[in-house]
Design an enzyme around this catalytic site. Structure first.
Site, mmCIF file in Angstrom:
data_model
loop_
_atom_site.group_PDB
_atom_site.id
_atom_site.type_symbol
_atom_site.label_atom_id
_atom_site.label_comp_id
_atom_site.label_asym_id
_atom_site.label_seq_id
_atom_site.Cartn_x
_atom_site.Cartn_y
_atom_site.Cartn_z
ATOM 1 N N LYS A 1 -1.301 -9.436 2.512
ATOM 2 C CA LYS A 1 -0.656 -9.108 3.757
ATOM 3 C C LYS A 1 -1.438 -8.042 4.483
ATOM 4 O O LYS A 1 -2.228 -7.024 3.861
ATOM 5 C CB LYS A 1 0.745 -8.445 3.314
ATOM 6 C CG LYS A 1 1.567 -7.735 4.566
ATOM 7 C CD LYS A 1 2.812 -7.364 4.203
ATOM 8 C CE LYS A 1 3.110 -6.083 3.673
ATOM 9 N NZ LYS A 1 2.633 -4.997 4.583
ATOM 10 N N ASP B 1 -1.007 -5.960 -0.444
ATOM 11 C CA ASP B 1 -1.524 -5.488 0.786
ATOM 12 C C ASP B 1 -3.158 -4.968 0.741
ATOM 13 O O ASP B 1 -3.637 -4.514 0.239
ATOM 14 C CB ASP B 1 -0.628 -4.047 1.001
ATOM 15 C CG ASP B 1 0.323 -4.029 2.040
ATOM 16 O OD1 ASP B 1 0.417 -5.139 2.926
ATOM 17 O OD2 ASP B 1 1.127 -3.089 1.884
ATOM 18 N N GLU C 1 -1.287 -5.501 8.279
ATOM 19 C CA GLU C 1 -0.323 -4.983 9.468
ATOM 20 C C GLU C 1 -1.121 -5.745 10.441
ATOM 21 O O GLU C 1 -2.154 -5.565 10.739
ATOM 22 C CB GLU C 1 -0.602 -3.757 9.531
ATOM 23 C CG GLU C 1 0.356 -3.113 8.113
ATOM 24 C CD GLU C 1 0.357 -1.762 8.215
ATOM 25 O OE1 GLU C 1 0.266 -0.773 9.317
ATOM 26 O OE2 GLU C 1 0.707 -0.989 7.377
ATOM 27 N N ASP D 1 0.777 -1.154 0.093
ATOM 28 C CA ASP D 1 -0.050 -0.023 0.040
ATOM 29 C C ASP D 1 1.011 1.081 0.002
ATOM 30 O O ASP D 1 0.387 2.385 -0.129
ATOM 31 C CB ASP D 1 -1.041 -0.027 1.321
ATOM 32 C CG ASP D 1 -0.379 0.146 2.576
ATOM 33 O OD1 ASP D 1 0.843 -0.232 2.727
ATOM 34 O OD2 ASP D 1 -0.956 0.113 3.472
ATOM 35 N N SER D 2 2.329 1.162 0.038
ATOM 36 C CA SER D 2 3.179 2.211 -0.205
ATOM 37 C C SER D 2 2.687 2.714 -1.697
ATOM 38 O O SER D 2 3.436 3.912 -1.691
ATOM 39 C CB SER D 2 4.509 1.756 -0.069
ATOM 40 O OG SER D 2 4.817 0.369 -1.002
ATOM 41 N N GLU E 1 9.219 -4.561 10.598
ATOM 42 C CA GLU E 1 9.826 -3.356 10.169
ATOM 43 C C GLU E 1 10.277 -2.648 11.297
ATOM 44 O O GLU E 1 9.639 -2.340 12.408
ATOM 45 C CB GLU E 1 8.594 -2.483 9.327
ATOM 46 C CG GLU E 1 8.973 -1.214 8.764
ATOM 47 C CD GLU E 1 8.288 -0.669 7.891
ATOM 48 O OE1 GLU E 1 7.169 -1.315 7.413
ATOM 49 O OE2 GLU E 1 8.296 0.537 7.257
HETATM 50 O O1 KIV Z 1 3.621 -1.339 1.626
HETATM 51 C C1 KIV Z 1 4.527 -1.477 1.548
HETATM 52 O O2 KIV Z 1 5.407 -1.330 0.660
HETATM 53 C C2 KIV Z 1 5.177 -2.649 2.624
HETATM 54 C C3 KIV Z 1 6.473 -2.867 2.593
HETATM 55 C C4 KIV Z 1 7.752 -1.923 2.407
HETATM 56 C C5 KIV Z 1 6.697 -3.852 3.543
HETATM 57 O O3 KIV Z 1 4.387 -2.784 3.476
#
Ligand code: KIV
Length: 275
Positions: free
Chosen positions: A118, A88, A120, A49-50, A187
């Site tokens: 994924k 994510d 959190e 989600d970055s 992280e």
């Molecule tokens: O959102 C993301 O890119 C992440 C990674 C950097 C682990 O969660």
């Protein structure tokens, strides 16, 4: 039937079996061309989600939607042939209840074709991870510095610096592991804590800013390629894309202004000769 050799895609059990073995190579990907370039070198590509910050210019990941993740997930799946692709779950799409998480995660998997999701995973998420894994959704957890909690935490802060914070991260790791996650992203923790967690859990740990004492590493691809002027301290830059792109665009602008381009006769010469 195609004569091409089918490339076998890496699965969640393959990733799990790498615990304590050769470190897992993981990177983020948000689009098809980049996924194609990264795919031969990575076991896991994460549609993080970055993407909200890296591609869409948001200030945080809070504004990222399920629709954005699905669109980028589809693009990465078109580019990646062998790496496991995980998507994510964005803020607000899985925290309310295990049922909400299952509904949204299964939609992401159905519409993108990705192999895992994924989330959190604070300790509160254990029930949700168990609910999803028992229903055949492969889940990666994400503990320690959780970017979706940055507003509540007052920023992107390293975790485990006090005894209480250290214990919280260990509790998150154990809860995520026992709930059935097949891998755990750690992280923003110091090496001794990353090592303790890696030794304590059965799932492989994938570190980001968490030292080499993990079962694998992940970075935001644009960070390690030097796309941005600022990158977190833990990122090793392998390229300086900002400088190189700037130089390339400057040269392009000069060529346009000087009309320094191939003529039509040069570009289309062969076609014309063919008639
Ligand atoms: O959102 C993301 O890119 C992440 C990674 C950097 C682990 O969660």
């Amino acid at each position: 039937m195609s004569a091409q050799t089918q490339i076998r895609r890496i699965t969640a059990p393959d990733i799990r079996s790498r615990k304590g073995e050769e470190p897992l190579v993981c990177l983020t990907a948000y689009d098809a061309p980049m996924a194609r370039l990264l795919d031969p070198h990575c076991e896991l590509l994460l549609v993080g989600d970055s993407v909200g910050m890296v591609v869409h210019g948001l200030d945080s990941t809070i504004g990222v939607t399920l629709e954005m993740m699905i669109m980028h997930g589809k693009a990465v799946m078109r580019g990646a042939k062998q790496a496991l692709v995980a998507v994510d779950m964005p803020f607000g799409t899985y925290e309310k209840s295990p049922e909400q998480a299952f509904e949204n995660a299964s939609k992401v998997m159905r519409e993108t074709g990705c192999q895992a999701i994924k989330i959190e995973s604070g300790t509160y998420a254990a029930e949700t991870i168990r609910f999803m894994t028992e229903r055949s959704i492969p889940v990666i957890g994400h503990i320690g510095l959780r970017p979706q909690a940055a507003l509540a935490d007052g920023g992107y802060k390293v975790k485990g610096r006090t005894i209480a914070s250290r214990q919280r991260v260990i509790d998150e790791a154990v809860a995520t592991d026992e709930a059935g996650a097949f891998a755990i992203v750690i992280e923003g923790v110091a090496e001794d804590l990353a090592r303790e967690i890696t030794e304590a859990v059965s799932a492989p740990t994938i570190g980001i800013g968490a030292s080499a004492a993990c079962d694998g590493q992940i970075l935001v691809t644009q960070d390690m390629l030097g796309v941005f002027e600022w990158t977190p301290k833990f990122v090793k830059r392998y390229e300086n894309m900002a400088e190189r792109t700037e130089a390339a665009v400057r040269q392009y602008a000069t060529d346009v202004r000087n009309r320094a381009f191939p003529t039509s006769a040069q570009v289309y010469a062969v076609k014309r000769a063919d008639g």
